[in-house]
Enzyme design. Structure first.
Site, PDB file in Angstrom:
ATOM      1  N   ASP A 188       0.554  -1.081   0.000  1.00 41.85           N
ATOM      2  CA  ASP A 188      -0.149   0.035  -0.685  1.00 41.85           C
ATOM      3  C   ASP A 188       0.719   1.059  -0.061  1.00 41.85           C
ATOM      4  OD1 ASP A 188      -1.701   1.743   0.836  1.00 41.85           O
ATOM      5  OD2 ASP A 188      -3.097   0.463   1.804  1.00 41.85           O
ATOM      6  N   ASP A 241     -10.428   4.468  -1.611  1.00 39.78           N
ATOM      7  CA  ASP A 241     -11.076   3.866  -0.371  1.00 39.78           C
ATOM      8  C   ASP A 241     -12.991   3.634  -0.456  1.00 39.78           C
ATOM      9  OD1 ASP A 241      -8.872   2.985   0.292  1.00 39.78           O
ATOM     10  OD2 ASP A 241      -9.050   3.252   2.697  1.00 39.78           O
TER      11      ASP A 241
HETATM   12  C1  GLA Z   1      -5.601   2.561   2.644  1.00 42.40           C
HETATM   13  C2  GLA Z   1      -5.790   0.980   1.952  1.00 42.40           C
HETATM   14  C3  GLA Z   1      -7.256   0.513   2.812  1.00 42.40           C
HETATM   15  C4  GLA Z   1      -6.404   0.267   4.518  1.00 42.40           C
HETATM   16  C5  GLA Z   1      -5.755   0.970   4.836  1.00 42.40           C
HETATM   17  C6  GLA Z   1      -4.710   0.722   5.973  1.00 42.40           C
HETATM   18  O1  GLA Z   1      -6.411   3.600   3.028  1.00 42.40           O
HETATM   19  O2  GLA Z   1      -6.415   2.130   0.812  1.00 42.40           O
HETATM   20  O3  GLA Z   1      -6.964  -0.063   1.984  1.00 42.40           O
HETATM   21  O4  GLA Z   1      -5.564  -1.416   3.593  1.00 42.40           O
HETATM   22  O5  GLA Z   1      -4.664   2.258   4.334  1.00 42.40           O
HETATM   23  O6  GLA Z   1      -4.161   1.858   6.778  1.00 42.40           O
END
Ligand code: GLA
Length: 389
Positions: free
Chosen positions: A151, A211
């Site tokens: 990520d 998200d």
């Molecule tokens: C980002 C990702 C989420 C999750 C969070 C964890 O926002 O897009 O899916 O993994 O980080 O902190």
């Protein structure tokens, strides 16, 4: 002349074979869209060894494992620190021994995923993999991890945007070097049209958007926004519109059914994101309908696309491996709407046989058009094939 031609032909063949591998790296890791459970949507950073065990147990007991949910993914919130030798340790208060936890989940016949970032800190401010990429890949392999969600988070503080592909490739290569097959799931919210290069840096799936939220409008915005990306998905490499919110409580069951219909017509990875230890029978039914999941997991691996739209109603189509087609109709209006599916407009044969996959019911045969009423915020999902003569 003849030999020269042969050499040229041989070189061409080698070049072709090599270019093919760029898009088919480790396809055995994700021949069909990966399925599992991920901790983030429900638990956020409040995860512990005990919670992970309970979720894994539930996944087996409630039948989800039987219909294909396979990975248990530990998202952000597990991270502790790198010690003086550079070894990554989980937060000792929450995860006393990662290897023991992984063994436990493997013992249930499931696989394990974990979240980390190329940045110095995760999106929640915990320890990241920056400067430790190779060693972290080895640590994950030692723990027996099968899936990594990598990520971007704070990586923008230490890398320029044009370094992004190299950053992801470096980690993919580090995973390969461990010798343990680990599925690589990119998460950088769709920046730089990741669908165009995700496979070539060694990923099996990549997030295409920001998200998701447990909200009908955000879910539909993300899901319907996948239209046009279908050419970038296929066996071994998938567009990921984010984890499921089904069962998290802020949508109606009808809306969660729509969420599932849309993700399945998209051939999206299916990661449930709810608390598996306390879900309603309706939630379980939505998550485990085998006929609906079969559309997502179809061997042809074609991502569906929009074929018709009128006001708040639209129709999507997904060709299936056996020559039949999955058809989904959506209604973004809050009241029921009539949808006339015109076969000629959808390049379907004039007479079709249809099955309602949510109802598990064969319908009568239809000619030229099929008129249906789609509930407010609802969907229908059909499998259609030419009617027998
Ligand atoms: C980002 C990702 C989420 C999750 C969070 C964890 O926002 O897009 O899916 O993994 O980080 O902190």
């Amino acid at each position: 002349m003849k030999t020269e031609f042969r050499v040229l032909f041989f070189r061409l063949l080698v070049a072709l074979l090599l270019s093919g591998t760029a898009f088919a790296q480790k396809p055995e890791l994700a021949r069909t869209p990966p399925m599992g459970w991920n901790s983030w949507n429900h638990f956020r950073t409040n995860i512990t060894d005990a919670i992970l065990r309970a979720q894994a147990d539930a996944l087996v007991k409630n039948g989800m494992k039987n219909v294909g949910y396979e990975y248990v993914v530990i998202d952000g919130g597990w991270e502790g620190f790198h010690d003086e030798q550079g070894n990554f340790h989980p937060d000792p208060q929450k995860f006393p021994d990662m290897r023991v936890l992984v063994d436990y989940i493997h013992g249930l016949g499931l696989k394990v995923g974990i979240h980390t970032t190329p940045g110095p800190k995760t999106c929640s401010g915990r320890e990241g993999s920056y400067g430790h990429e190779k060693q972290d890949a080895e640590t994950f392999a030692k723990w027996g991890i099968d899936f990594i969600k990598y990520d971007w988070c704070t990586a923008g503080q230490v890398y320029q945007p044009d370094q992004m592909q190299a950053v992801y490739k470096k980690f993919a290569d580090a995973l390969t070097a461990t010798g343990r097959p680990m599925l690589l799931s990119l998460c950088q919210y769709g920046m730089q049209n990741v669908w165009k290069w995700g496979a070539s840096v060694g990923a099996q799936m990549w997030r295409t958007t920001n998200d998701i939220q447990d909200n009908y409008y955000q879910m539909m915005f993300i899901g319907l926004g996948q239209n046009g990306l279908e050419k970038y998905a296929g066996p071994g490499h998938w567009n990921d519109p984010d984890m499921l919110e089904v069962g998290n409580g802020n949508m109606k069951d009808e809306e969660y059914r729509t969420h599932m219909t849309l993700w399945c017509i998209l051939a999206a990875p299916l990661f449930s994101g709810n608390d598996l230890t306390g879900m309603s029978p309706a939630t379980l039914e939505i998550l485990t309908n085998p006929e609906v999941i079969a559309v997502d997991q179809d061997a042809a691996g074609v991502q569906g696309h929009r074929v018709w739209q009128e006001g708040p109603t639209e129709v999507w189509i997904k060709p299936l491996a056996d020559g039949s087609k999955a058809i989904a109709a959506f209604n973004r209006e809050t009241r029921p709407m009539r949808v006339d599916i015109n076969f000629a407009e959808l390049s379907l044969p004039a007479a079709i046989q249809a099955r309602d996959l949510w109802a598990h019911k064969d319908l009568e045969n239809f000619e030229q058009t099929m008129t249906t009423t789609v509930p407010g915020h609802g969907s229908i999902l059909l499998k259609v094939k030419p009617a027998a003569k």
